[in-house]
Design a protein around this motif. Structure first.
Motif, PDB file in Angstrom:
ATOM      1  N   TYR A 244       0.837  -1.290  -0.079  1.00  0.00           N
ATOM      2  CA  TYR A 244       0.032   0.047  -0.014  1.00  0.00           C
ATOM      3  C   TYR A 244       0.619   1.100   0.073  1.00  0.00           C
ATOM      4  CZ  TYR A 244      -3.133   3.773   1.386  1.00  0.00           C
ATOM      5  OH  TYR A 244      -3.973   4.857   1.566  1.00  0.00           O
ATOM      6  N   LYS A 245       2.047   1.376   0.824  1.00  0.00           N
ATOM      7  CA  LYS A 245       2.823   2.383   0.851  1.00  0.00           C
ATOM      8  C   LYS A 245       3.605   2.628  -0.469  1.00  0.00           C
ATOM      9  CE  LYS A 245       7.374   3.532   3.182  1.00  0.00           C
ATOM     10  NZ  LYS A 245       8.365   3.294   4.190  1.00  0.00           N
ATOM     11  N   ILE A 246       3.890   1.596  -1.136  1.00  0.00           N
ATOM     12  CA  ILE A 246       4.469   1.867  -2.551  1.00  0.00           C
ATOM     13  C   ILE A 246       3.443   2.136  -3.489  1.00  0.00           C
ATOM     14  CG2 ILE A 246       5.782   0.589  -4.373  1.00  0.00           C
ATOM     15  CD1 ILE A 246       7.028  -1.112  -1.902  1.00  0.00           C
ATOM     16  N   THR A 247       2.350   1.327  -3.538  1.00  0.00           N
ATOM     17  CA  THR A 247       1.419   1.669  -4.846  1.00  0.00           C
ATOM     18  C   THR A 247       0.378   2.451  -4.398  1.00  0.00           C
ATOM     19  OG1 THR A 247      -0.080  -0.327  -4.115  1.00  0.00           O
ATOM     20  CG2 THR A 247       1.675  -0.651  -5.137  1.00  0.00           C
ATOM     21  N   ASN A 248      -0.044   2.840  -3.323  1.00  0.00           N
ATOM     22  CA  ASN A 248      -1.257   3.571  -2.735  1.00  0.00           C
ATOM     23  C   ASN A 248      -2.632   3.052  -3.438  1.00  0.00           C
ATOM     24  OD1 ASN A 248      -1.923   5.924  -1.316  1.00  0.00           O
ATOM     25  ND2 ASN A 248      -2.680   6.919  -3.277  1.00  0.00           N
ATOM     26  N   GLU A 249      -2.472   1.689  -3.563  1.00  0.00           N
ATOM     27  CA  GLU A 249      -3.717   0.767  -3.850  1.00  0.00           C
ATOM     28  C   GLU A 249      -4.525   0.305  -2.618  1.00  0.00           C
ATOM     29  OE1 GLU A 249      -2.800  -2.354  -6.671  1.00  0.00           O
ATOM     30  OE2 GLU A 249      -1.551  -1.075  -7.924  1.00  0.00           O
ATOM     31  N   PRO A 250      -5.802   0.956  -2.459  1.00  0.00           N
ATOM     32  CA  PRO A 250      -6.515   0.853  -1.282  1.00  0.00           C
ATOM     33  C   PRO A 250      -6.441  -0.528  -0.892  1.00  0.00           C
ATOM     34  CG  PRO A 250      -7.388   2.516  -2.376  1.00  0.00           C
ATOM     35  CD  PRO A 250      -6.647   1.801  -3.113  1.00  0.00           C
ATOM     36  N   HIS A 251      -6.871  -1.409  -1.703  1.00  0.00           N
ATOM     37  CA  HIS A 251      -7.138  -2.957  -1.364  1.00  0.00           C
ATOM     38  C   HIS A 251      -5.863  -3.446  -0.474  1.00  0.00           C
ATOM     39  CE1 HIS A 251      -4.515  -5.180  -4.298  1.00  0.00           C
ATOM     40  NE2 HIS A 251      -4.747  -4.316  -4.882  1.00  0.00           N
ATOM     41  N   TYR A 252      -4.886  -3.249  -0.645  1.00  0.00           N
ATOM     42  CA  TYR A 252      -3.401  -3.513   0.129  1.00  0.00           C
ATOM     43  C   TYR A 252      -3.780  -3.212   1.525  1.00  0.00           C
ATOM     44  CZ  TYR A 252      -0.930  -4.997  -3.982  1.00  0.00           C
ATOM     45  OH  TYR A 252      -0.865  -5.477  -5.403  1.00  0.00           O
ATOM     46  N   LEU A 253      -4.154  -2.017   1.820  1.00  0.00           N
ATOM     47  CA  LEU A 253      -4.479  -1.650   3.150  1.00  0.00           C
ATOM     48  C   LEU A 253      -5.380  -2.215   3.729  1.00  0.00           C
ATOM     49  CD1 LEU A 253      -3.805   0.388   5.691  1.00  0.00           C
ATOM     50  CD2 LEU A 253      -5.034   2.121   4.539  1.00  0.00           C
ATOM     51  N   GLU A 254      -6.656  -2.656   3.151  1.00  0.00           N
ATOM     52  CA  GLU A 254      -7.806  -3.099   3.433  1.00  0.00           C
ATOM     53  C   GLU A 254      -7.461  -4.713   3.791  1.00  0.00           C
ATOM     54  OE1 GLU A 254     -10.354  -2.955   0.204  1.00  0.00           O
ATOM     55  OE2 GLU A 254     -10.845  -0.865   0.574  1.00  0.00           O
ATOM     56  N   GLU A 255      -6.209  -5.224   3.060  1.00  0.00           N
ATOM     57  CA  GLU A 255      -6.004  -6.882   3.322  1.00  0.00           C
ATOM     58  C   GLU A 255      -5.132  -6.537   4.635  1.00  0.00           C
ATOM     59  OE1 GLU A 255      -4.319  -7.847  -0.480  1.00  0.00           O
ATOM     60  OE2 GLU A 255      -6.142  -7.659  -1.575  1.00  0.00           O
ATOM     61  N   ALA A 256      -4.175  -5.615   4.874  1.00  0.00           N
ATOM     62  CA  ALA A 256      -3.431  -5.656   5.905  1.00  0.00           C
ATOM     63  C   ALA A 256      -4.369  -5.485   7.102  1.00  0.00           C
ATOM     64  CB  ALA A 256      -2.521  -4.336   5.958  1.00  0.00           C
ATOM     65  N   GLN A 257      -5.312  -4.630   7.019  1.00  0.00           N
ATOM     66  CA  GLN A 257      -6.173  -4.381   8.340  1.00  0.00           C
ATOM     67  C   GLN A 257      -7.188  -5.477   8.706  1.00  0.00           C
ATOM     68  OE1 GLN A 257      -7.735  -0.764   6.700  1.00  0.00           O
ATOM     69  NE2 GLN A 257      -6.837   0.580   8.021  1.00  0.00           N
ATOM     70  N   HIS A 258      -7.382  -6.335   7.592  1.00  0.00           N
ATOM     71  CA  HIS A 258      -8.372  -7.711   7.801  1.00  0.00           C
ATOM     72  C   HIS A 258      -7.299  -8.657   8.400  1.00  0.00           C
ATOM     73  CE1 HIS A 258     -10.704 -11.027   6.966  1.00  0.00           C
ATOM     74  NE2 HIS A 258      -9.828 -11.865   6.342  1.00  0.00           N
ATOM     75  N   VAL A 259      -6.061  -8.834   8.040  1.00  0.00           N
ATOM     76  CA  VAL A 259      -5.405  -9.784   8.679  1.00  0.00           C
ATOM     77  C   VAL A 259      -4.879  -9.247   9.917  1.00  0.00           C
ATOM     78  CG1 VAL A 259      -3.172 -11.163   8.603  1.00  0.00           C
ATOM     79  CG2 VAL A 259      -4.582 -10.743   6.388  1.00  0.00           C
ATOM     80  N   ALA A 260      -4.769  -7.963  10.302  1.00  0.00           N
ATOM     81  CA  ALA A 260      -4.583  -7.651  11.465  1.00  0.00           C
ATOM     82  C   ALA A 260      -5.428  -8.031  12.601  1.00  0.00           C
ATOM     83  CB  ALA A 260      -4.072  -6.083  11.580  1.00  0.00           C
ATOM     84  N   LYS A 261      -6.853  -7.707  12.207  1.00  0.00           N
ATOM     85  CA  LYS A 261      -7.913  -7.867  12.891  1.00  0.00           C
ATOM     86  C   LYS A 261      -7.952  -9.440  13.515  1.00  0.00           C
ATOM     87  CE  LYS A 261     -12.728  -7.238  13.322  1.00  0.00           C
ATOM     88  NZ  LYS A 261     -14.071  -6.572  12.574  1.00  0.00           N
ATOM     89  N   ALA A 262      -7.936 -10.180  12.330  1.00  0.00           N
ATOM     90  CA  ALA A 262      -7.879 -11.675  12.503  1.00  0.00           C
ATOM     91  C   ALA A 262      -6.873 -12.173  13.464  1.00  0.00           C
ATOM     92  CB  ALA A 262      -7.875 -12.458  11.338  1.00  0.00           C
ATOM     93  N   SER A 263      -5.545 -11.851  13.178  1.00  0.00           N
ATOM     94  CA  SER A 263      -4.519 -12.066  14.082  1.00  0.00           C
ATOM     95  C   SER A 263      -4.691 -11.428  15.629  1.00  0.00           C
ATOM     96  CB  SER A 263      -3.154 -11.550  13.588  1.00  0.00           C
ATOM     97  OG  SER A 263      -2.887 -11.998  12.188  1.00  0.00           O
ATOM     98  N   PHE A 264      -5.244 -10.493  15.739  1.00  0.00           N
ATOM     99  CA  PHE A 264      -5.279  -9.932  17.051  1.00  0.00           C
ATOM    100  C   PHE A 264      -6.334 -10.860  17.814  1.00  0.00           C
ATOM    101  CE2 PHE A 264      -7.467  -6.440  20.131  1.00  0.00           C
ATOM    102  CZ  PHE A 264      -6.067  -6.408  20.783  1.00  0.00           C
ATOM    103  N   HIS A 265      -7.261 -11.202  17.126  1.00  0.00           N
ATOM    104  CA  HIS A 265      -8.290 -12.121  17.721  1.00  0.00           C
ATOM    105  C   HIS A 265      -7.609 -13.556  17.882  1.00  0.00           C
ATOM    106  CE1 HIS A 265     -12.309 -13.962  18.522  1.00  0.00           C
ATOM    107  NE2 HIS A 265     -11.940 -14.872  17.742  1.00  0.00           N
ATOM    108  N   HIS A 266      -6.846 -14.027  17.050  1.00  0.00           N
ATOM    109  CA  HIS A 266      -6.230 -15.400  17.122  1.00  0.00           C
ATOM    110  C   HIS A 266      -4.976 -15.461  18.388  1.00  0.00           C
ATOM    111  CE1 HIS A 266      -5.871 -19.291  15.600  1.00  0.00           C
ATOM    112  NE2 HIS A 266      -4.577 -19.352  15.642  1.00  0.00           N
ATOM    113  N   PHE A 267      -4.226 -14.594  18.256  1.00  0.00           N
ATOM    114  CA  PHE A 267      -3.127 -14.688  19.008  1.00  0.00           C
ATOM    115  C   PHE A 267      -3.025 -14.071  20.388  1.00  0.00           C
ATOM    116  CE2 PHE A 267      -2.041 -15.412  14.497  1.00  0.00           C
ATOM    117  CZ  PHE A 267      -1.286 -16.712  14.456  1.00  0.00           C
TER     118      PHE A 267
END
Length: 357
Positions: A244-267
């Motif tokens: 996301y930082k390199i391309t500014n394509e929003p879906h990458y930020l959304e994917e990072a946030q999705h995995v972060a939320k899932a990881s916070f719940h799991h770990f």
């Protein structure tokens, strides 16, 4: 936290050090009968010093300290102690050159792609921090070794071990994506961006579970090891954030946030305490790198506040009389033997939490 990290690093270098060499011991207290079982062709023998993997954790921790303090002390430790010790593992007899799992003066040992990736990331970070080309040159050598583990079986991806090409693991692909993307930041060479994107997408396609968290590996027969370790998902958070930082394509930020939320719940515990679930501390430290990279983009402090709460507990209530850390984040189990990598991991986390204002 900087004072905590600094004093802990000093303790580690003293307790695990050897008067004869820059190398470090695998455990404290030292076990004179410890046997190496990570060597090539099933060989084993007396292991006097740490494997590459835990040793390299010292480089990661000290690079993080240097990044957040800019202190010449840490630059000196990196250049005059840790990198000279690291070179004891360097193997240029086999081509391409790379770092072996044990020191080159011992019998030949396996070479792991993920072990090399962590070192390559550290060298690239050092270049980005200092502009000194010696670090970038080393990073490129490491990259060439890492990418030699890539082929078209399973549609791409990098194996885990040069000598055991039976699986392609998240730990050898997610951080390879991070490594490639950092090399792109360092060089602006499009090939690294292309490889970083490709490795990210391959890992997402083959190893992300339905809950958003990443599985450990896929074997060549297509079966999957569904074990979930913190660092695997953390590196995919970091890779998506870098994309996301390199391309500014929003879906990458959304994917990072999705995995972060899932990881916070799991770990983390979901009982409101947000206590970390037990794992190797280094797996947790590498997961934290992803949350740090995400915080730089969305300024959401929730996850790093949970890390800080756990680190406060570690410093106040989860150390032994030597100043070394236990592994149980509940503070109930007191392991006598302390693994080198677990200790360096805490130092790295102390350094990286400094980003949280």
């Amino acid at each position: 936290m900087l004072k905590s990290a600094d004093s802990s690093l000093d303790v580690i270098l003293k307790k695990y050090g050897s008067n004869k060499t820059f190398l470090l011991r695998e455990n404290f207290p030292v076990d004179g009968g410890y046997k190496a079982d990570y060597l090539g062709d099933g060989a084993s023998g007396k292991q006097e010093y740490a494997y590459l993997w835990p040793y390299s954790g010292g480089l990661s921790a000290t690079v993080a300290l240097y990044e957040h303090s800019e202190s010449k002390k840490y630059k000196s430790i990196i250049d005059k102690r840790l990198i000279p010790g690291l070179e004891e593992y360097y193997d240029d007899k086999r081509k391409p050159a790379g770092y072996a799992s044990y020191i080159s003066s011992a019998p030949v040992s396996d070479r792991f792609y993920d072990d090399n990736i962590w070192i390559g990331i550290d060298f690239t970070n050092l270049y980005l921090l200092t502009g000194e080309t010696k670090y970038l040159e080393k990073a490129k050598i490491v990259w060439d070794f890492v990418y030699s583990g890539h082929d078209d079986l399973l549609g791409g991806g990098i194996y885990w071990c040069e000598q055991k090409k039976t699986s392609k693991n998240t730990c050898s692909n997610a951080p390879a994506a991070v490594f490639a993307l950092k090399l792109y930041e360092a060089t602006k060479e499009g090939k690294y961006l292309g490889m970083g994107k490709s490795l990210y997408e391959w890992t997402k396609t083959h190893l992300q579970d339905t809950d958003g968290v990443y599985m450990d590996n896929v074997r060549l027969d297509g079966s999957r090891d569904r074990a979930k370790y913190p660092y695997n998902s953390g590196q995919m958070i970091e890779a998506a954030a870098l994309l996301y930082k390199i391309t500014n394509e929003p879906h990458y930020l959304e994917e990072a946030q999705h995995v972060a939320k899932a990881s916070f719940h799991h770990f983390f515990e979901t009982d409101g305490s947000h206590r970390l679930k037990n794992s190797d501390n280094w797996f947790i430290a590498v997961m934290m790198r992803g949350f740090v990279q995400l915080y730089k983009l969305d300024n959401n402090p929730t996850y790093l506040q949970a890390f800080r709460k756990n680190l406060d507990f570690a410093w106040m209530a989860n150390r032994d009389e030597n100043g070394l850390f236990y592994k149980d984040w509940k503070g109930e189990k007191k392991n006598e033997r302390k693994w080198l990598l677990d200790q360096f991991a805490i130092v790295e986390m102390f350094a990286n939490i400094l980003i949280l204002k």
